[in-house]
Motif scaffolding. Structure first.
Motif, PDB file in Angstrom:
ATOM      1  N   SER A  66      80.393  11.637  -2.748  1.00 19.55           N
ATOM      2  CA  SER A  66      79.447  11.390  -3.845  1.00 19.55           C
ATOM      3  C   SER A  66      78.462  10.292  -3.496  1.00 19.55           C
ATOM      4  CB  SER A  66      80.220  10.999  -5.109  1.00 19.55           C
ATOM      5  OG  SER A  66      80.831  12.130  -5.666  1.00 19.55           O
ATOM      6  N   MET A  67      77.405  10.191  -4.337  1.00 23.86           N
ATOM      7  CA  MET A  67      76.333   9.217  -4.088  1.00 23.86           C
ATOM      8  C   MET A  67      76.861   7.804  -3.847  1.00 23.86           C
ATOM      9  SD  MET A  67      73.238  10.278  -6.630  1.00 23.86           S
ATOM     10  CE  MET A  67      74.046  11.089  -7.990  1.00 23.86           C
ATOM     11  N   ASN A 120      86.608  12.826  -8.139  1.00 27.48           N
ATOM     12  CA  ASN A 120      85.398  12.039  -8.368  1.00 27.48           C
ATOM     13  C   ASN A 120      85.052  11.956  -9.858  1.00 27.48           C
ATOM     14  OD1 ASN A 120      84.290  14.506  -9.020  1.00 27.48           O
ATOM     15  ND2 ASN A 120      83.104  14.715  -7.139  1.00 27.48           N
ATOM     16  N   ASN A 121      83.861  11.458 -10.135  1.00 27.81           N
ATOM     17  CA  ASN A 121      83.378  11.272 -11.507  1.00 27.81           C
ATOM     18  C   ASN A 121      83.358  12.570 -12.334  1.00 27.81           C
ATOM     19  OD1 ASN A 121      81.359  12.228  -9.784  1.00 27.81           O
ATOM     20  ND2 ASN A 121      79.944  10.530 -10.160  1.00 27.81           N
ATOM     21  N   LEU A 147      75.851   9.542 -15.819  1.00 27.04           N
ATOM     22  CA  LEU A 147      76.684   9.551 -14.595  1.00 27.04           C
ATOM     23  C   LEU A 147      76.866   8.123 -14.104  1.00 27.04           C
ATOM     24  CD1 LEU A 147      76.658  11.827 -11.439  1.00 27.04           C
ATOM     25  CD2 LEU A 147      76.417   9.371 -11.157  1.00 27.04           C
ATOM     26  N   ASP A 206      82.732  20.201  -6.193  1.00 23.29           N
ATOM     27  CA  ASP A 206      81.581  19.290  -6.202  1.00 23.29           C
ATOM     28  C   ASP A 206      81.504  18.712  -4.785  1.00 23.29           C
ATOM     29  OD1 ASP A 206      79.522  17.556  -6.929  1.00 23.29           O
ATOM     30  OD2 ASP A 206      80.828  16.121  -7.953  1.00 23.29           O
TER      31      ASP A 206
END
Ligand code: CP
Ligand code: NVA
Length: 292
Positions: free
Chosen positions: A218-219, A154-155, A119, A214
């Motif tokens: 995100s982080m 996102n990813n 990731l 998701d």
């Protein structure tokens, strides 16, 4: 040399091999990684990816080494370049979760041995492989499916849009905010199997085999996207638009009450635990592909 920085690093043949290895290995143990030392570096938190790699490596008779990021001399004055070069003197493979995809590219340049992206801010190829495996297990095919993605670009979505190229006629409808689309569209894969929408469309949702989402933030994200994406929350109202065979998927961890409600994630259509379980199966498929 094989690497998995992005799904674009593999071709159709590699993709089919990974899925086949995963299916064949499933819960079996094998000697595939005997005498192989695999470094795991996680610059960010992880539950599923870290543990599924650790257990998968054990089941394939390899050794994993948890490289504690904060203990490396990188924290003092040593460069990433030198760190990766030195690591390649000891390790056979590197599994790397990073805050910045550019560091994966540095690892690719200096580590000189196979690297798996666990990731990055850009992509999550291991998740995409595992999710395609789960869809195949659930629907008996990866072709002619309709996937609905709700929320952030996102990813996880990035890798999903890449992997869809290995299917026949599987379609993804992405429901997102227009501003987020405009910010991200140039980085994302586009083809005639991928459509973007800015308003909920009941007709499209009713045809979906799978509703996927998701976290909205995100982080790595600097911007809090909870508010802007709130209308794409997967809740009972959205699920009431779906057909009787559809499932709900989420890579986890989920922020319950944000992108998904508790009723949906704990509900009868949710297959999130199967997804989590299949991370182990898929990691073993990836590791075997890397080693053969
Ligand atoms: N889905 C996923 O990658 O989970 P972790 O962040 O817990 O590894
Ligand atoms: N998009 C999420 C995925 C976590 C597995 C994140 O990057 O935080």
């Amino acid at each position: 040399m094989k690497n998995l920085l992005n799904i674009s690093d593999i071709n159709q043949n590699d993709f089919e091999k990974i899925l086949q290895f995963a299916e064949d290995l499933d819960s079996k143990t094998e000697q595939t990684l005997t005498n192989k030392n695999i470094g795991l570096i996680f610059e960010k938190n992880s539950t599923r990816t870290r543990l599924s790699f650790q257990v998968g490596i054990n089941q394939l008779n390899g050794n994993f080494i948890d490289v504690r990021f904060e203990e490396l001399n990188l924290n003092r004055f040593e460069s990433y370049e030198d760190t990766f070069e030195v690591m390649s003197c000891y390790l056979d493979y590197l599994v790397f979760r990073t805050t910045d995809h550019k560091k994966l590219e540095l690892a690719y340049k200096y580590f000189k041995k196979p690297i798996i992206n666990a990731l990055s801010d850009l992509s999550h190829p291991c998740q995409a492989i595992s999710d395609i495996y789960t869809l195949k297990e659930k629907f008996g095919t990866i072709d002619n499916l309709n996937i609905v993605w709700m929320g952030d670009m996102n990813n996880v979505l990035f890798s999903l849009l890449e992997i869809i190229g290995f299917t026949k006629n599987t379609k993804i409808d992405v429901f997102t905010d227009r501003k987020i689309y405009l910010q991200n569209k140039d980085n994302f894969n586009k083809n005639n199997h991928i459509n973007f929408h800015f308003e909920i469309n009941e007709n499209i949702i009713s045809k979906a085999n799978c509703i996927m989402t998701d976290v909205f933030t995100s982080m790595n994200d600097k911007e809090d996207k909870e508010k802007i994406l709130s209308k794409f929350q997967v809740n009972d109202k959205i699920m009431s638009m779906t057909n009787e065979k559809s499932v709900f998927m989420h890579c986890l961890p989920a922020k319950i009450g944000s992108e998904v409600t508790e009723d949906v994630i704990k509900g009868k259509k949710s297959i999130v635990l199967t997804q989590a379980k299949n991370r182990l199966v898929a990691q073993k498929g990836i590791l075997k592909w890397l080693s053969t």
